[in-house]
Design an enzyme around this catalytic site. Structure first.
Site, PDB file in Angstrom:
ATOM      1  N   ASP A   1      17.177   8.534 -20.267  1.00 21.00           N
ATOM      2  CA  ASP A   1      16.882   9.321 -21.795  1.00 21.00           C
ATOM      3  C   ASP A   1      15.636   9.072 -22.476  1.00 21.00           C
ATOM      4  O   ASP A   1      15.048  10.051 -22.943  1.00 21.00           O
ATOM      5  CB  ASP A   1      17.839   8.525 -22.697  1.00 21.00           C
ATOM      6  CG  ASP A   1      19.339   8.934 -22.819  1.00 21.00           C
ATOM      7  OD1 ASP A   1      20.317   8.200 -22.532  1.00 21.00           O
ATOM      8  OD2 ASP A   1      19.543  10.184 -22.797  1.00 21.00           O
TER       9      ASP A   1
ATOM     10  N   GLU B   1      21.920  11.181 -26.469  1.00 17.34           N
ATOM     11  CA  GLU B   1      20.590  10.934 -27.338  1.00 17.34           C
ATOM     12  C   GLU B   1      20.032  12.157 -27.810  1.00 17.34           C
ATOM     13  O   GLU B   1      19.142  12.674 -26.780  1.00 17.34           O
ATOM     14  CB  GLU B   1      19.659   9.943 -26.641  1.00 17.34           C
ATOM     15  CG  GLU B   1      19.965   8.656 -26.893  1.00 17.34           C
ATOM     16  CD  GLU B   1      18.942   7.569 -26.116  1.00 17.34           C
ATOM     17  OE1 GLU B   1      19.313   6.341 -25.806  1.00 17.34           O
ATOM     18  OE2 GLU B   1      17.877   8.063 -26.411  1.00 17.34           O
TER      19      GLU B   1
ATOM     20  N   ASP C   1      17.001  14.115 -29.422  1.00 16.33           N
ATOM     21  CA  ASP C   1      16.075  13.619 -29.984  1.00 16.33           C
ATOM     22  C   ASP C   1      15.510  14.613 -31.231  1.00 16.33           C
ATOM     23  O   ASP C   1      14.942  14.089 -32.071  1.00 16.33           O
ATOM     24  CB  ASP C   1      14.981  13.716 -28.854  1.00 16.33           C
ATOM     25  CG  ASP C   1      15.087  12.940 -27.551  1.00 16.33           C
ATOM     26  OD1 ASP C   1      15.182  13.385 -26.443  1.00 16.33           O
ATOM     27  OD2 ASP C   1      15.415  11.531 -27.852  1.00 16.33           O
TER      28      ASP C   1
ATOM     29  N   HIS D   1      20.500  32.704 -28.164  1.00 16.39           N
ATOM     30  CA  HIS D   1      20.294  34.150 -28.349  1.00 16.39           C
ATOM     31  C   HIS D   1      19.030  34.826 -28.160  1.00 16.39           C
ATOM     32  O   HIS D   1      18.273  34.159 -28.916  1.00 16.39           O
ATOM     33  CB  HIS D   1      20.798  34.678 -29.584  1.00 16.39           C
ATOM     34  CG  HIS D   1      22.200  34.285 -30.006  1.00 16.39           C
ATOM     35  ND1 HIS D   1      23.298  34.971 -29.359  1.00 16.39           N
ATOM     36  CD2 HIS D   1      23.000  33.507 -30.708  1.00 16.39           C
ATOM     37  CE1 HIS D   1      24.366  34.610 -29.684  1.00 16.39           C
ATOM     38  NE2 HIS D   1      24.322  33.593 -30.524  1.00 16.39           N
TER      39      HIS D   1
ATOM     40  N   CYS E   1      20.359  36.340 -23.228  1.00 12.00           N
ATOM     41  CA  CYS E   1      20.532  37.736 -23.109  1.00 12.00           C
ATOM     42  C   CYS E   1      19.136  38.073 -22.669  1.00 12.00           C
ATOM     43  O   CYS E   1      18.215  37.718 -23.403  1.00 12.00           O
ATOM     44  CB  CYS E   1      21.075  38.746 -24.181  1.00 12.00           C
ATOM     45  SG  CYS E   1      22.687  37.989 -24.847  1.00 12.00           S
TER      46      CYS E   1
ATOM     47  N   SER F   1      29.586  35.109 -22.003  1.00 10.67           N
ATOM     48  CA  SER F   1      30.273  34.011 -22.201  1.00 10.67           C
ATOM     49  C   SER F   1      31.211  33.685 -21.043  1.00 10.67           C
ATOM     50  O   SER F   1      31.639  34.719 -20.777  1.00 10.67           O
ATOM     51  CB  SER F   1      30.784  33.622 -23.418  1.00 10.67           C
ATOM     52  OG  SER F   1      31.309  34.651 -24.143  1.00 10.67           O
TER      53      SER F   1
END
Lengths: 379, 613
Positions: free
Chosen positions: A71, A110, A112, A156, A198, A226
């Site tokens: 992490d 986690e 950030d 997007h 896209c 999707s």
């Protein structure tokens, strides 16, 4: 005794070939030239109907953690409004497979940069390292010139831009310039850039720095689709490209030798409907020799040696009795010093009259040189 | 030089305008009517689609199980209703509380301006009961409403389904908005009281007790009308007060779920047909569209949802229809459809605004947006503008006199009085038409053997007809003032006034504007003092707003396939007038004041011009 000589000779040859074997492998360990791995995983969407972007990012996060990147070396940027969204019928979870097989949110995620902190500015600052001094370590990309960085973006996008949380966009030119800044500051050894949006291929068109390899889920003019709708939750759970990428990564373990050419074959048009693309012309090594774990895993470099190293004995054998030292505590607050203070030493300044006299002298010299009549004008 | 600043070109243009004025007007009128009729032709329409990204597709799992229990609750409700003889407030409060809602009541009372003979009420007193289902984890900032009117006799199944859904919704944790389950008494009056109490406004002078509980700003509302245990189809009613329509996305959502669940869905009570290229298919689409136009033009709310629209809350009414068809849908399926719709509405982040607010629907799966239907109206308004230009030109050029040697200057510009007087008198007649019926109903009842409602309506008709006699009386006031210029100026003013009036009306309520334009534009275009008086007087009366209304009533009944005889039609016409006046006083409908105060005086001006001396 000849037999014993033969066996010893065999053992000798055997052990030397063993050594050669290990040394060969050791050589292979250093073929990529990197010593540490970083990952920057960004989901640029917020709102409930963009559930799948968060699930995408979290799935890649899970894979990367499983393959060894800790992490502390992952910068995860998410809007993080899915798990606790009022509309989530399973609160505190984010699922990536329908029928709720896999909860990618889990207990140990986690994040950030969360919520409104996921902005273009923060993203670029993380990449280039221009963060204010108060930024905690977990929010920094502390990479050096021997780091391999994986950058994953989803959200997007359009032709040449990626939308960040409904209010701003990052263009492909900005991204390319950020990578060039990283190169000039020697912040990466090699960089793998994956984008699942896209028209994703437009984002890597403008790269011009060396050692960049890029993958995108669709070409310019195509939409990334999707994959799975989940009727119980009521949203799409994952995007196709990341779904098949995840399936591919499930077969990778820290010691696997799969290379990048296999990664390019992930999600062909028959599965993805869009055409994934990749770009390797800026990459100096041949993609066939680049391991997946070079970017997705954090394989510790191990050097095998057959030599023995003598360590010095840290304990000094003392002849005679052990010396007894008296130990005492240091005064936490040196009260005696405070009460009986010595006067503070002031810095020495020249006396004031001296400075005034000096300026008068300068003025007189000035007016002597240029004529006394100027002095009359003053007085 | 420019086209209009070059005097030669200008003269040529003007002469073209004056020569071709009538033909162009005729062509424009026919083009406007043809455009309007062509709107229902399927290749000219667009398929409906979901515009709101947050609502997505119908991707949701509906699991409502308790249709039968809902019907049993409905039967209990009916029994209690009969026992109490009105709305069983205590039983409703107890039942809603048992389902875990926060229940509140609101009492209201209203004395109508005159008795409503359709619904047989005059002094209305009632109670609304509503329960709020609080969203488990969300702040109380947004709400959705599900309502069912409590009518004496029917609509019990709707209330039962509402309570059943309330129980089911209470067990789910994914609600991000509060859901308000409302049972309103005296349908529209109760709904108006509730909405006014909710939004702290008082526009119609009703008495209501303030609401004790609130749920945040309402994003969408659905009203249920269900009077049978099984149905064959669901009808969607969209038209609201003053012809306002909800966002098309609400209709799209309903249609999408109808297709997913497999329920037969209609609009205007008419099924969809697939043969758009045959004559009967096209006429079916035209009939559906004309029904919507008629309903929108009437300006009355055609369901309890109609009053929500004024507060920018998208609302629709869903009616269950049980006709003679084999395939029946049960209450569980209807419950699932509503559950699906509410789950999708739950996903909304903003109010519905992505799709159209102004549209016409020739069928549930096709629509015509404002950009496509406005040119039909524009073509009709162009006629008015052309006529105005023509009159302007005529007024600007002095009349040539070749008979006398001396140029007989008859250029005495018409006095302002001669133009202003008809205007003022027409508008005063309009004001009389607006105020007198209500004010003098008691006097009328004393002197004539009629009920109050009949008194109001007949007074209105009397004032309207009295206005026809005005021109003769006007001329008694102004002795011999009429000149050739006079009527031209008056006509110019009247034509422009009509253009502005119709334009503004069409913007707000396209159907009303278009229907008025259809009848008034020919009147405005062709009326002069020089056309044969008797015939044109007759035509003018036929094309006046009152007769337009009469014909619309007959036409509407024809469209609904329930044609009426002349007597029934006349009674229906009288009731329509009384309902229109009541709508104005009860809910603030603007059709009655518009017609009385603006359209009727405008028509009177043309009547004045016809009888100009």
């Amino acid at each position: 005794w000849l037999f014993r000589v033969e066996t010893t000779l065999n053992m000798f040859i055997y052990s030397s070939s063993f050594t050669y074997f290990f040394q060969d492998n050791a050589g292979q360990f250093f073929s990529s030239g990197h010593t540490n791995n970083w990952a920057v995983l960004v989901c640029t969407s917020r709102f409930w109907f963009n559930y799948r972007h968060v699930a995408n990012t979290l799935s890649v996060y899970r894979s990367v953690k499983r393959l060894g990147i800790p992490d502390s070396h992952i910068v995860l940027m998410l809007a993080d409004d899915m798990a606790c969204n009022h509309r989530n019928p399973k609160p505190a979870t984010v699922f990536s497979h329908k029928n709720m097989e896999l909860n990618v949110y889990g207990d140990d995620v986690e994040v950030d940069y969360r919520g409104y902190e996921v902005t273009v500015e923060n993203f670029l600052r993380v990449l280039t390292g221009r963060l204010p001094p108060s930024t905690p370590r977990s929010k920094r990309l502390l990479s050096d010139d021997r780091s391999n960085i994986l950058i994953y973006l989803t959200g997007h996008g359009g032709n040449g831009f990626l939308k960040f949380q409904d209010s701003e966009e990052i263009s492909n030119v900005e991204l390319a310039d950020a990578f060039e800044q990283m190169w000039q500051k020697r912040r990466y050894n090699e960089l793998l850039f994956i984008i699942d949006t896209c028209q994703g291929a437009s984002m890597y068109e403008r790269f011009y720095s060396p050692n960049l390899m890029a993958l995108a889920s669709s070409q310019v003019g195509e939409d990334s689709l999707s994959h799975q709708p989940d009727l119980a939750i009521g949203v799409h759970l994952m995007d196709r490209y990341t779904f098949y990428l995840l399936e591919f990564l499930e077969d990778i373990h820290p010691a696997s030798k799969t290379n990048m050419n296999d990664l390019f074959k992930v999600c062909p048009k028959s599965q993805c409907v869009s055409t994934p693309g990749h770009r390797t012309d800026l990459f100096l090594r041949d993609p066939g020799s680049v391991l997946i774990t070079d970017f997705f895993g954090s394989v510790r470099k191990v050097e095998i040696t057959m030599e023995t190293i003598n360590l010095t004995d840290p304990i000094n054998a003392v002849n005679g009795e052990l010396q007894k030292e008296t130990y005492s505590y240091v005064d936490q607050l040196p009260v005696s010093e405070i009460i009986h203070q010595k006067p503070k030493q002031k810095d020495w300044h020249p006396p004031d009259g001296f400075i005034l006299g000096l300026w008068t002298l300068i003025l007189l010299v000035f007016f002597k040189t240029y004529g006394i009549k100027h002095l009359k004008h003053i007085f | 030089m420019g086209l209009l600043s070059d005097p030669n070109r200008r003269r040529a243009l003007i002469s073209l305008l004056t020569r071709l004025n009538t033909p162009i007007c005729l062509v424009c009128y026919m083009a406007g009517v043809a455009w309007f009729m062509g709107l229902a032709f399927e290749p000219f329409t667009l398929r409906t689609y979901m515009s709101e990204n947050a609502m997505g597709s119908t991707m949701v799992e509906e699991r409502f199980p308790a249709g039968e229990r809902a019907l049993a609750t409905g039967r209990e409700f009916a029994a209690h209703k009969k026992k109490v003889g009105g709305m069983p407030v205590d039983w409703l409060v107890k039942t809603m509380q048992a389902r875990g809602l926060e229940v509140f009541t609101q009492s209201f009372s209203r004395t109508l301006p005159f008795p409503d003979e359709n619904k047989e009420r005059y002094m209305v007193k009632g109670t609304n009961v509503y329960g709020i289902l609080r969203a488990p984890r969300a702040p109380r900032t947004e709400a959705l409403v599900l309502s069912a009117p409590c009518s004496p006799g029917d609509n019990n199944q709707a209330v039962g389904l509402l309570l059943g859904l309330a129980q089911y919704f209470r067990n789910q944790i994914y609600w991000a908005k509060d859901i308000i389950f409302l049972v309103n008494e005296h349908d529209l009056i109760g709904m108006q009281a509730w909405l006014e109490g909710y939004h702290h406004t008082n526009t119609t002078g009703m008495d209501w007790s303030p609401l004790q509980g609130r749920g945040g700003s309402i994003q969408a509302a659905l009203s249920l009308e269900l009077s049978s245990d099984v149905i064959t189809s669901l009808d969607l009613v969209l038209e609201g007060l003053n012809g306002q329509l909800p966002n098309l996305d609400l209709a799209n959502l309903f249609y999408a779920f109808c297709q997913k669940i497999g329920v037969l869905c209609t609009i205007q009570g008419k099924l969809q047909r697939n043969d758009w290229d045959s004559v009967s298919g096209y006429s079916h689409a035209v009939q559906t569209m004309m029904l919507m136009v008629m309903k929108q033009a009437s300006g009355r709310p055609w369901g309890d949802h109609g009053l929500f629209l004024r507060y920018h809350i998208e609302a629709a009414t869903i009616k269950g229809i049980n006709s003679f068809r084999q395939y029946k849908t049960d209450a569980t399926t209807i419950g699932r459809l509503l559950e699906g719709m509410y789950r999708k509405l739950n996903n909304l982040l903003e109010r519905l605004h992505q799709s159209y607010f102004f549209y016409l629907m020739p069928s549930l799966s096709h629509f015509v947006s404002i950009g496509y239907y406005m040119p039909a109206f524009g073509l009709l308004t162009v006629i008015l503008l052309l006529r105005a230009l023509d009159l302007w030109v005529q007024l600007a050029t002095p009349p040539t006199r070749t008979e006398d040697g001396v140029a007989d200057i008859e250029q005495s510009s018409p006095g302002v009085l001669s133009v202003l007087t008809p205007l003022v008198i027409s508008h005063l007649t309009g004001v009389a038409l607006y105020t007198l019926p209500i004010r003098f109903q008691e006097m009328a009842v004393e002197h004539f053997p009629v009920s109050e409602t009949e008194a109001v309506v007949l007074t209105a008709i009397a004032v309207y007809t009295a206005g026809l006699a005005l021109p003769h009386n006007t001329h008694r006031f102004l002795s011999g003032e009429g000149t050739e210029q006079g009527w031209r100026v008056l006509k110019l003013v009247a034509v422009l006034y009509l253009a502005v009036l119709l334009g503004c009306t069409a913007l707000i309520n396209f159907s009303l504007g278009f229907i008025l334009a259809l009848t008034l534009v020919p009147v405005a275009a062709f009326v002069t003092p020089h056309i044969p008086k008797v015939l044109s007087a007759f035509i003018l009366v036929i094309l006046s707003p009152a007769c337009t209304l009469l014909f619309s009533v007959f036409f509407f009944q024809e469209l609904q396939e329930m044609p009426v005889s002349f007597q029934d039609g006349w009674l229906l016409y009288l009731s329509v007038i009384s309902q229109g006046i009541l709508d104005h006083f009860l809910y603030g409908s603007l059709v009655y004041p518009l017609i009385a105060l603006l359209v009727y005086p405008c028509w009177l001006l043309f009547w004045n011009i016809l009888f100009w001396k």
